[in-house]
Design a protein around this motif. Structure first.
Motif, PDB file in Angstrom:
ATOM      1  N   CYS A 287       2.717  12.643  -6.812  1.00 62.16           N
ATOM      2  CA  CYS A 287       3.664  12.907  -5.738  1.00 62.16           C
ATOM      3  C   CYS A 287       5.082  13.013  -6.277  1.00 62.16           C
ATOM      4  O   CYS A 287       6.007  13.327  -5.541  1.00 62.16           O
ATOM      5  CB  CYS A 287       3.601  11.818  -4.683  1.00 62.16           C
TER       6      CYS A 287
ATOM      7  N   CYS B  99       1.575   5.462  -7.337  1.00 63.61           N
ATOM      8  CA  CYS B  99       2.782   4.708  -7.028  1.00 63.61           C
ATOM      9  C   CYS B  99       2.614   3.918  -5.742  1.00 63.61           C
ATOM     10  O   CYS B  99       3.456   3.115  -5.377  1.00 63.61           O
ATOM     11  CB  CYS B  99       3.962   5.661  -6.881  1.00 63.61           C
TER      12      CYS B  99
ATOM     13  N   CYS C 171       3.674   9.886 -11.023  1.00 64.32           N
ATOM     14  CA  CYS C 171       2.631  10.014 -10.016  1.00 64.32           C
ATOM     15  C   CYS C 171       2.543  11.486  -9.597  1.00 64.32           C
ATOM     16  O   CYS C 171       3.510  12.226  -9.729  1.00 64.32           O
ATOM     17  CB  CYS C 171       2.991   9.146  -8.820  1.00 64.32           C
TER      18      CYS C 171
ATOM     19  N   CYS D 179       1.194   5.857  -3.071  1.00 60.90           N
ATOM     20  CA  CYS D 179       0.963   6.930  -2.102  1.00 60.90           C
ATOM     21  C   CYS D 179      -0.523   7.114  -1.825  1.00 60.90           C
ATOM     22  O   CYS D 179      -0.915   7.448  -0.717  1.00 60.90           O
ATOM     23  CB  CYS D 179       1.602   8.230  -2.580  1.00 60.90           C
TER      24      CYS D 179
END
Ligand SMILES: [Zn+2]
Length: 174
Positions: A39, A58, A37, A60
């Motif tokens: 993030c 994911c 991801c 987020c």
């Protein structure tokens, strides 16, 4: 069976690595791919969920949208430091020591002129070039230990390999 290769593709915030596995569920063979991801988290995601758009991060992304709508402010801290995959943590600390003068390590990296190529300011590109981080390794600049962080001069190496690389060939006077 024809297998769709999703390597390197982007689905929402997911970037797909070359690692995939399949599992038999009843009569169906389900493919999943190891994805990262934006993030920094990594997870196995079913190919079907990638292709259909059912999975785009994911979690987020959804959390951020919720936070934006002001329904749940509690999700703001989801990018806490120390979270994320090993690759993401390496990438983050590389950025920090090269580009943040307020950190302890900066004097030895950024302060000495070590820089990061533009391409690697994106975690996605960094990951594509470097691949998954093997256990026990960190980023090592090689062959030019004084060079910059850029493709071709950086690899994952164990502490032992790095000590070996540091031992610059002594010029023998004979
Ligand atoms: Zn995420």
């Amino acid at each position: 069976m024809k297998r769709l290769d999703l390597t390197g593709q982007k689905f929402g915030r997911w970037i797909v690595t070359s690692r995939c596995r399949s599992r038999l569920r009843g009569q169906q063979r389900l493919m999943s791919w190891l994805c990262y991801c934006d993030c920094g988290k990594r997870r196995w995601v079913f190919a079907g969920n990638l292709n259909s758009g059912a999975s785009q991060s994911c979690g987020c992304l959804r959390n951020e949208l919720i936070a934006k709508q002001g329904k749940r402010n509690a999700t703001h801290g989801h990018r806490r430091s120390g979270k994320g995959s090993p690759e993401y943590r390496s990438w983050r600390s590389m950025l920090t020591r090269c580009e943040n003068p307020n950190t302890l390590g900066y004097a030895f990296w950024g302060g000495r002129g070590v820089s990061i190529c533009t391409r690697w300011h994106s975690f996605e590109n960094f990951l594509l070039d470097m691949g998954p981080r093997p256990k026990g390794t960190t980023l090592d600049r090689f062959p030019d230990n004084d060079g910059n962080y850029e493709p071709g001069n950086v690899h994952w190496a164990t502490a032992k390999q790095q000590r070996h690389n540091r031992r610059s060939p002594q010029k023998r006077s004979k």
